[in-house]
Design a protein around this motif. Structure first.
Motif, PDB file in Angstrom:
ATOM      1  N   GLY A   1      31.886 -13.484 -97.686  1.00  0.00           N
ATOM      2  CA  GLY A   1      31.147 -14.719 -97.457  1.00  0.00           C
ATOM      3  C   GLY A   1      29.809 -14.480 -96.779  1.00  0.00           C
ATOM      4  O   GLY A   1      28.791 -15.068 -97.162  1.00  0.00           O
ATOM      5  N   GLU A   2      29.811 -13.585 -95.802  1.00  0.00           N
ATOM      6  CA  GLU A   2      28.572 -13.290 -95.089  1.00  0.00           C
ATOM      7  C   GLU A   2      27.559 -12.602 -95.996  1.00  0.00           C
ATOM      8  O   GLU A   2      26.375 -12.981 -96.003  1.00  0.00           O
ATOM      9  N   THR A   3      28.002 -11.614 -96.736  1.00  0.00           N
ATOM     10  CA  THR A   3      27.051 -10.883 -97.588  1.00  0.00           C
ATOM     11  C   THR A   3      26.646 -11.722 -98.796  1.00  0.00           C
ATOM     12  O   THR A   3      25.495 -11.660 -99.246  1.00  0.00           O
ATOM     13  N   GLY A   4      27.584 -12.519 -99.321  1.00  0.00           N
ATOM     14  CA  GLY A   4      27.271 -13.347-100.477  1.00  0.00           C
ATOM     15  C   GLY A   4      26.262 -14.433-100.179  1.00  0.00           C
ATOM     16  O   GLY A   4      25.557 -14.900-101.081  1.00  0.00           O
ATOM     17  N   SER A   5      26.165 -14.852 -98.929  1.00  0.00           N
ATOM     18  CA  SER A   5      25.208 -15.896 -98.553  1.00  0.00           C
ATOM     19  C   SER A   5      23.931 -15.330 -97.943  1.00  0.00           C
ATOM     20  O   SER A   5      23.080 -16.086 -97.472  1.00  0.00           O
ATOM     21  N   SER A   6      23.803 -14.007 -97.980  1.00  0.00           N
ATOM     22  CA  SER A   6      22.629 -13.366 -97.386  1.00  0.00           C
ATOM     23  C   SER A   6      21.524 -13.161 -98.418  1.00  0.00           C
ATOM     24  O   SER A   6      21.783 -12.672 -99.526  1.00  0.00           O
ATOM     25  N   LYS A   7      20.308 -13.510 -98.048  1.00  0.00           N
ATOM     26  CA  LYS A   7      19.164 -13.284 -98.932  1.00  0.00           C
ATOM     27  C   LYS A   7      18.927 -11.794 -99.180  1.00  0.00           C
ATOM     28  O   LYS A   7      18.288 -11.422-100.169  1.00  0.00           O
ATOM     29  N   ALA A   8      19.432 -10.960 -98.277  1.00  0.00           N
ATOM     30  CA  ALA A   8      19.174  -9.520 -98.388  1.00  0.00           C
ATOM     31  C   ALA A   8      19.731  -8.927 -99.666  1.00  0.00           C
ATOM     32  O   ALA A   8      19.274  -7.861-100.114  1.00  0.00           O
ATOM     33  N   PHE A   9      20.726  -9.593-100.290  1.00  0.00           N
ATOM     34  CA  PHE A   9      21.388  -9.007-101.454  1.00  0.00           C
ATOM     35  C   PHE A   9      21.194  -9.819-102.721  1.00  0.00           C
ATOM     36  O   PHE A   9      21.956  -9.682-103.678  1.00  0.00           O
ATOM     37  N   THR A  10      20.152 -10.634-102.756  1.00  0.00           N
ATOM     38  CA  THR A  10      19.901 -11.449-103.942  1.00  0.00           C
ATOM     39  C   THR A  10      19.004 -10.758-104.964  1.00  0.00           C
ATOM     40  O   THR A  10      18.898 -11.217-106.109  1.00  0.00           O
ATOM     41  N   GLY A  11      18.337  -9.695-104.564  1.00  0.00           N
ATOM     42  CA  GLY A  11      17.476  -8.974-105.493  1.00  0.00           C
ATOM     43  C   GLY A  11      18.171  -7.762-106.084  1.00  0.00           C
ATOM     44  O   GLY A  11      19.336  -7.476-105.787  1.00  0.00           O
ATOM     45  N   TYR A  12      17.470  -7.057-106.943  1.00  0.00           N
ATOM     46  CA  TYR A  12      18.005  -5.811-107.489  1.00  0.00           C
ATOM     47  C   TYR A  12      18.172  -4.777-106.379  1.00  0.00           C
ATOM     48  O   TYR A  12      17.389  -4.726-105.425  1.00  0.00           O
ATOM     49  N   GLY A  13      19.162  -3.932-106.542  1.00  0.00           N
ATOM     50  CA  GLY A  13      19.386  -2.859-105.592  1.00  0.00           C
ATOM     51  C   GLY A  13      19.271  -1.504-106.253  1.00  0.00           C
ATOM     52  O   GLY A  13      18.962  -1.400-107.449  1.00  0.00           O
ATOM     53  N   PRO A  14      19.519  -0.434-105.520  1.00  0.00           N
ATOM     54  CA  PRO A  14      19.462   0.908-106.093  1.00  0.00           C
ATOM     55  C   PRO A  14      20.464   1.048-107.238  1.00  0.00           C
ATOM     56  O   PRO A  14      21.605   0.558-107.157  1.00  0.00           O
ATOM     57  N   ILE A  15      20.055   1.713-108.299  1.00  0.00           N
ATOM     58  CA  ILE A  15      20.912   1.883-109.471  1.00  0.00           C
ATOM     59  C   ILE A  15      22.210   2.580-109.096  1.00  0.00           C
ATOM     60  O   ILE A  15      23.297   2.197-109.547  1.00  0.00           O
ATOM     61  N   GLU A  16      22.122   3.605-108.269  1.00  0.00           N
ATOM     62  CA  GLU A  16      23.304   4.387-107.906  1.00  0.00           C
ATOM     63  C   GLU A  16      24.233   3.657-106.937  1.00  0.00           C
ATOM     64  O   GLU A  16      25.364   4.096-106.719  1.00  0.00           O
ATOM     65  N   GLY A  17      23.752   2.559-106.360  1.00  0.00           N
ATOM     66  CA  GLY A  17      24.550   1.806-105.408  1.00  0.00           C
ATOM     67  C   GLY A  17      23.893   1.751-104.044  1.00  0.00           C
ATOM     68  O   GLY A  17      22.975   2.524-103.734  1.00  0.00           O
ATOM     69  N   GLU A  18      24.346   0.835-103.218  1.00  0.00           N
ATOM     70  CA  GLU A  18      23.816   0.698-101.866  1.00  0.00           C
ATOM     71  C   GLU A  18      24.094   1.969-101.068  1.00  0.00           C
ATOM     72  O   GLU A  18      25.221   2.492-101.087  1.00  0.00           O
ATOM     73  N   ALA A  19      23.088   2.452-100.364  1.00  0.00           N
ATOM     74  CA  ALA A  19      23.246   3.690 -99.586  1.00  0.00           C
ATOM     75  C   ALA A  19      24.367   3.563 -98.563  1.00  0.00           C
ATOM     76  O   ALA A  19      25.107   4.529 -98.307  1.00  0.00           O
ATOM     77  N   GLU A  20      24.525   2.374 -97.986  1.00  0.00           N
ATOM     78  CA  GLU A  20      25.562   2.181 -96.980  1.00  0.00           C
ATOM     79  C   GLU A  20      26.951   2.408 -97.570  1.00  0.00           C
ATOM     80  O   GLU A  20      27.808   3.062 -96.963  1.00  0.00           O
ATOM     81  N   LEU A  21      27.188   1.869 -98.763  1.00  0.00           N
ATOM     82  CA  LEU A  21      28.502   2.048 -99.386  1.00  0.00           C
ATOM     83  C   LEU A  21      28.669   3.470 -99.903  1.00  0.00           C
ATOM     84  O   LEU A  21      29.750   4.061 -99.764  1.00  0.00           O
ATOM     85  N   ARG A  22      27.645   4.039-100.492  1.00  0.00           N
ATOM     86  CA  ARG A  22      27.754   5.420-100.985  1.00  0.00           C
ATOM     87  C   ARG A  22      28.081   6.372 -99.833  1.00  0.00           C
ATOM     88  O   ARG A  22      28.906   7.275 -99.976  1.00  0.00           O
ATOM     89  N   THR A  23      27.433   6.145 -98.693  1.00  0.00           N
ATOM     90  CA  THR A  23      27.692   6.993 -97.527  1.00  0.00           C
ATOM     91  C   THR A  23      29.107   6.783 -97.001  1.00  0.00           C
ATOM     92  O   THR A  23      29.828   7.747 -96.703  1.00  0.00           O
ATOM     93  N   ALA A  24      29.514   5.529 -96.894  1.00  0.00           N
ATOM     94  CA  ALA A  24      30.857   5.223 -96.383  1.00  0.00           C
ATOM     95  C   ALA A  24      31.931   5.747 -97.329  1.00  0.00           C
ATOM     96  O   ALA A  24      32.955   6.303 -96.879  1.00  0.00           O
ATOM     97  N   TYR A  25      31.705   5.579 -98.614  1.00  0.00           N
ATOM     98  CA  TYR A  25      32.719   6.034 -99.572  1.00  0.00           C
ATOM     99  C   TYR A  25      32.761   7.555 -99.652  1.00  0.00           C
ATOM    100  O   TYR A  25      33.838   8.149 -99.783  1.00  0.00           O
ATOM    101  N   ALA A  26      31.612   8.203 -99.532  1.00  0.00           N
ATOM    102  CA  ALA A  26      31.592   9.673 -99.506  1.00  0.00           C
ATOM    103  C   ALA A  26      32.397  10.191 -98.319  1.00  0.00           C
ATOM    104  O   ALA A  26      33.164  11.165 -98.446  1.00  0.00           O
ATOM    105  N   ALA A  27      32.244   9.552 -97.172  1.00  0.00           N
ATOM    106  CA  ALA A  27      33.025   9.944 -95.993  1.00  0.00           C
ATOM    107  C   ALA A  27      34.510   9.700 -96.230  1.00  0.00           C
ATOM    108  O   ALA A  27      35.363  10.516 -95.825  1.00  0.00           O
ATOM    109  N   HIS A  28      34.829   8.601 -96.899  1.00  0.00           N
ATOM    110  CA  HIS A  28      36.227   8.274 -97.196  1.00  0.00           C
ATOM    111  C   HIS A  28      36.834   9.315 -98.137  1.00  0.00           C
ATOM    112  O   HIS A  28      37.952   9.810 -97.904  1.00  0.00           O
ATOM    113  N   VAL A  29      36.119   9.650 -99.192  1.00  0.00           N
ATOM    114  CA  VAL A  29      36.614  10.664-100.140  1.00  0.00           C
ATOM    115  C   VAL A  29      36.780  12.013 -99.438  1.00  0.00           C
ATOM    116  O   VAL A  29      37.776  12.722 -99.647  1.00  0.00           O
TER     117      VAL A  29
END
Length: 390
Positions: free
Chosen positions: A54-82
């Protein structure tokens, strides 16, 4: 009317809506409908997951195009998880975020194979993988996995099937549709075979969070020499976080492969849903204990189904694991579609006919038991015992 693309026109309609129609014809006489058709978690997302969405879906920060490979925050978090799950050193440049794991497979397959090439698969196979390749004009070859061997492939059979036109081997572990879990030693042997033959190993690990034992790495492939030149691993956030509608998956591969995948992703949809990426990046560490509780719950549902199948004389549970059970029905010579349709219409049990996973699977039905709680699974016993095709 102008012609359609013949590669698309010859495909059968999607299986899940087809079997759902059989369920709509059920009159309710045996009790509530039991839906074991689609692989969805039968419990809701955690309140914190919904809050974050709900918080991210209502944020203007994520209404535009993002990096093709994915958001750096998630790529970093998921890399650490893997890295934590596999005990390996995985970095941001090894990760590409996709819109669901089906899209991850599309990207992986298009990256390594084109029209006229062949991708080797095991049978039973996941139908969306087979149809994806068919609509791309990529040929498929199959290695049979027998019930007597736990629906695991034979290494010699795999080696014999790797002919000159094979560009990749596609596997699913834990398997869809059988639930078979590939032992780490077998996956390592298969990886080394692919590396030796110079082909890619596409490993779909959508259901890896539901292995029967916690804290054990599904395999050690990310620690082997040359893994980045051979392995493309696929994952889905849908099951673990109960958000299939938000369509979020991931690819783990070498940086060179990630560069090629980005070319495809840019043309498919530019970037995966950004708000969901931002929410999951925070949820990965936050909801670790909750995901472990869900793994245990799926284990309880598997145990409940095992108990039911032990009590039902003529039905045979030939494989079970993660989300799925591959059940041999007691009507030899009758098509799996006929059995599944009448099971839905007469007994109120929706499942997928085995033939949808390969022409040699007519004796089987796939039960996606994760969608039903323990009490609901218990209702199967009486319905299966009293079911007949007459």
């Amino acid at each position: 009317m102008p012609a359609f693309n013949p590669l698309i026109e010859k495909l059968s309609p999607p299986p899940v809506p087809s079997v759902a129609a059989w369920g709509r014809a059920y009159d309710g006489s045996r009790g509530p409908l039991i839906d074991l058709s689609q692989a969805v978690p039968g419990y809701p997302a955690h309140p914190d997951m919904l809050r974050l969405l709900g918080e991210t879906g209502s944020s203007k920060a994520f209404t535009g195009y993002g990096p093709i490979e994915g958001e750096a925050e998630l790529r970093t978090a998921y890399a650490a998880h893997v890295s934590e799950v596999y005990g390996a050193g995985i970095g941001l440049n090894n990760i590409h975020i996709t819109s669901g794991c089906n899209q991850a497979f599309v990207c992986a397959a298009m990256t390594v194979a084109g029209p006229g090439n062949t991708v080797l698969m095991t049978e039973p196979f996941y139908f969306n993988h087979e149809t994806t390749l068919a609509m791309m004009g990529v040929k498929t070859a199959f290695v049979a996995c027998e019930a007597a061997n736990g629906f695991l492939p034979d290494l010699m059979g795999l080696e014999a099937a790797i002919t000159g036109d094979v560009r990749a081997l596609a596997l699913v572990s834990p398997n869809n549709p059988t639930g078979a879990i590939y032992p780490p030693s077998l996956l390592e042997a298969i990886f080394k075979l692919c590396r030796e033959k110079g082909i890619w190993l596409i490993l779909d690990e959508t259901y890896r969070d539901f292995l029967p034992v916690a804290g054990q790495a599904p395999h050690a492939l990310f620690g082997l020499d040359g893994w980045e030149d051979t392995l493309i691993s696929l994952y889905s956030f849908s099951k673990s976080f109960c958000i299939p509608g938000h369509r979020l998956g991931a690819i783990t591969a070498g940086p060179v492969a990630i560069e090629q995948i980005a070319k495809i992703m840019d043309n498919l949809q530019i970037c995966a849903p950004r708000a969901a990426q931002a929410a999951v990046a925070k949820a990965l560490p936050l909801l670790a204990d909750w995901r472990e509780e869900n793994r245990q719950e799926i284990g309880r549902r598997a145990d409940a189904l095992k108990a039911v199948m032990r009590a039902v004389n003529d039905w045979k549970l030939d494989a079970i694991g993660a989300y799925f059970a591959f059940v041999r029905h007691p009507f030899p010579g009758r098509s799996s579609a006929e059995v599944a349709e009448k099971l839905a219409r007469q007994a109120g049990i929706i499942c997928i006919p085995g033939a949808y996973f390969g022409e040699h699977q007519q004796d089987y039905l796939r039960f996606a038991f994760a969608n039903a709680d323990v009490a609901t699974i218990g209702l199967l016993q009486e319905r299966l015992q009293n079911f007949s095709l007459s």
